[in-house]
Structure formats: structure tokens, C-alpha cells
Design a protein around this motif. Structure first.
Motif, PDB file in Angstrom:
ATOM      1  N   GLU A 132     -12.957 -51.555  -1.568  1.00 47.89           N
ATOM      2  CA  GLU A 132     -13.405 -52.971  -2.024  1.00 47.89           C
ATOM      3  C   GLU A 132     -13.285 -54.112  -1.021  1.00 47.89           C
ATOM      4  O   GLU A 132     -14.342 -54.949  -0.564  1.00 47.89           O
ATOM      5  CB  GLU A 132     -12.956 -53.625  -3.414  1.00 47.89           C
ATOM      6  CG  GLU A 132     -13.109 -52.648  -4.428  1.00 47.89           C
ATOM      7  CD  GLU A 132     -12.545 -53.081  -5.516  1.00 47.89           C
ATOM      8  OE1 GLU A 132     -11.624 -54.177  -5.641  1.00 47.89           O
ATOM      9  OE2 GLU A 132     -12.461 -52.507  -6.699  1.00 47.89           O
ATOM     10  N   TYR A 191     -16.346 -55.905   0.669  1.00 47.99           N
ATOM     11  CA  TYR A 191     -16.576 -57.606   0.646  1.00 47.99           C
ATOM     12  C   TYR A 191     -16.672 -57.935   2.267  1.00 47.99           C
ATOM     13  O   TYR A 191     -17.380 -58.932   2.636  1.00 47.99           O
ATOM     14  CB  TYR A 191     -15.367 -58.107   0.220  1.00 47.99           C
ATOM     15  CG  TYR A 191     -15.619 -58.036  -1.503  1.00 47.99           C
ATOM     16  CD1 TYR A 191     -16.550 -58.879  -1.789  1.00 47.99           C
ATOM     17  CD2 TYR A 191     -14.744 -57.290  -2.187  1.00 47.99           C
ATOM     18  CE1 TYR A 191     -16.890 -58.862  -3.155  1.00 47.99           C
ATOM     19  CE2 TYR A 191     -14.716 -57.535  -3.388  1.00 47.99           C
ATOM     20  CZ  TYR A 191     -16.048 -57.999  -4.127  1.00 47.99           C
ATOM     21  OH  TYR A 191     -16.058 -58.309  -5.576  1.00 47.99           O
ATOM     22  N   GLY A 240     -19.927 -57.526   3.693  1.00 48.08           N
ATOM     23  CA  GLY A 240     -20.994 -58.477   3.178  1.00 48.08           C
ATOM     24  C   GLY A 240     -20.857 -59.755   3.630  1.00 48.08           C
ATOM     25  O   GLY A 240     -21.786 -60.304   3.999  1.00 48.08           O
ATOM     26  N   ALA A 241     -19.542 -60.230   3.885  1.00 49.58           N
ATOM     27  CA  ALA A 241     -19.576 -61.322   4.585  1.00 49.58           C
ATOM     28  C   ALA A 241     -19.821 -61.719   5.994  1.00 49.58           C
ATOM     29  O   ALA A 241     -20.615 -62.723   6.357  1.00 49.58           O
ATOM     30  CB  ALA A 241     -17.683 -61.891   4.385  1.00 49.58           C
ATOM     31  N   LEU A 279     -17.430 -65.220   0.152  1.00 51.01           N
ATOM     32  CA  LEU A 279     -17.297 -63.749   0.426  1.00 51.01           C
ATOM     33  C   LEU A 279     -15.898 -63.715   1.451  1.00 51.01           C
ATOM     34  O   LEU A 279     -14.952 -63.070   1.246  1.00 51.01           O
ATOM     35  CB  LEU A 279     -18.154 -62.965   1.009  1.00 51.01           C
ATOM     36  CG  LEU A 279     -19.352 -62.539  -0.240  1.00 51.01           C
ATOM     37  CD1 LEU A 279     -20.516 -61.686   0.364  1.00 51.01           C
ATOM     38  CD2 LEU A 279     -18.523 -61.665  -1.147  1.00 51.01           C
ATOM     39  N   GLN A 315     -12.898 -64.087  -1.218  1.00 55.68           N
ATOM     40  CA  GLN A 315     -12.765 -62.572  -1.502  1.00 55.68           C
ATOM     41  C   GLN A 315     -11.951 -61.825  -0.578  1.00 55.68           C
ATOM     42  O   GLN A 315     -10.732 -61.156  -0.818  1.00 55.68           O
ATOM     43  CB  GLN A 315     -13.905 -62.026  -1.591  1.00 55.68           C
ATOM     44  CG  GLN A 315     -14.996 -62.332  -2.662  1.00 55.68           C
ATOM     45  CD  GLN A 315     -14.529 -62.223  -4.407  1.00 55.68           C
ATOM     46  OE1 GLN A 315     -13.537 -61.222  -4.247  1.00 55.68           O
ATOM     47  NE2 GLN A 315     -14.530 -63.103  -5.123  1.00 55.68           N
ATOM     48  N   VAL A 316     -12.321 -61.743   0.558  1.00 54.14           N
ATOM     49  CA  VAL A 316     -11.562 -60.863   1.771  1.00 54.14           C
ATOM     50  C   VAL A 316     -10.074 -61.292   1.895  1.00 54.14           C
ATOM     51  O   VAL A 316      -9.353 -60.520   1.960  1.00 54.14           O
ATOM     52  CB  VAL A 316     -12.489 -60.838   2.989  1.00 54.14           C
ATOM     53  CG1 VAL A 316     -11.648 -60.175   4.225  1.00 54.14           C
ATOM     54  CG2 VAL A 316     -13.838 -60.199   2.669  1.00 54.14           C
ATOM     55  N   ARG A 321      -8.061 -61.177  -1.118  1.00 55.82           N
ATOM     56  CA  ARG A 321      -7.566 -59.473  -1.596  1.00 55.82           C
ATOM     57  C   ARG A 321      -6.793 -58.918  -0.480  1.00 55.82           C
ATOM     58  O   ARG A 321      -6.159 -58.070  -0.833  1.00 55.82           O
ATOM     59  CB  ARG A 321      -8.880 -58.964  -1.676  1.00 55.82           C
ATOM     60  CG  ARG A 321      -9.681 -59.154  -2.887  1.00 55.82           C
ATOM     61  CD  ARG A 321     -11.021 -58.473  -2.943  1.00 55.82           C
ATOM     62  NE  ARG A 321     -11.673 -58.947  -4.089  1.00 55.82           N
ATOM     63  CZ  ARG A 321     -11.776 -58.350  -5.224  1.00 55.82           C
ATOM     64  NH1 ARG A 321     -11.284 -57.071  -5.328  1.00 55.82           N
ATOM     65  NH2 ARG A 321     -12.602 -58.749  -6.291  1.00 55.82           N
TER      66      ARG A 321
END
Length: 70
Positions: free
Chosen positions: A6, A10, A13-14, A58, A62-63, A66
Motif C-alpha cells: 500500500e 501511494y 501515485g503521489a 497523497l 498518506q505516504v 503510513r
């Protein structure tokens, strides 16, 4: 293992959104200096949205978060 996958998705995508945002900003600058201000401003505005989504939504939300939690 799933958390790492995951995180990788992410991050990918970022990176993609950020690169697309930079390309859009560059295109907007070319349009502005080339004499088409309406299209140039549209590209520039859309580039800002893509950069915000890639870097902050993102990339940071997110990154980074996480990665700290993992």
C-alpha cells in the motif's frame, strides 16, 4: 507485507500526480508566454490542483504518515 505494498502504491501515485502537475504547470507557462492567456491560466490552475493532490494529499497525508506508523 500488505502495508508495504500500500505504501508503494501511494508513493507511486503521489509521484505520478506530482510529475503530471509539473508538466501541466510548464505547459501553462508556455501557453501564457506564447500569447494564449485563457488556456495558460487554465493549465496553471489545473497544475496547482495536481501538485496539491500529489504532494500534500497523497505524499504527506498518506505516504509519510503510513511510513511513520509502519
Amino acid at each position: 507485507m500488505q502495508i508495504l505494498i500500500e505504501l508503494f502504491v501511494y508513493a507511486l501515485g503521489a509521484g505520478a500526480l506530482t510529475l503530471l502537475g509539473l508538466a501541466t504547470e510548464y505547459s501553462g507557462l508556455q501557453q501564457l508566454t506564447g500569447g494564449d492567456p485563457v488556456l495558460g491560466l487554465w493549465f496553471t490552475g489545473f497544475g496547482v490542483v495536481l501538485l496539491y493532490a500529489g504532494v500534500y494529499l497523497l505524499g504527506y497525508e498518506q505516504v509519510v504518515r503510513r511510513a511513520i506508523d509502519a
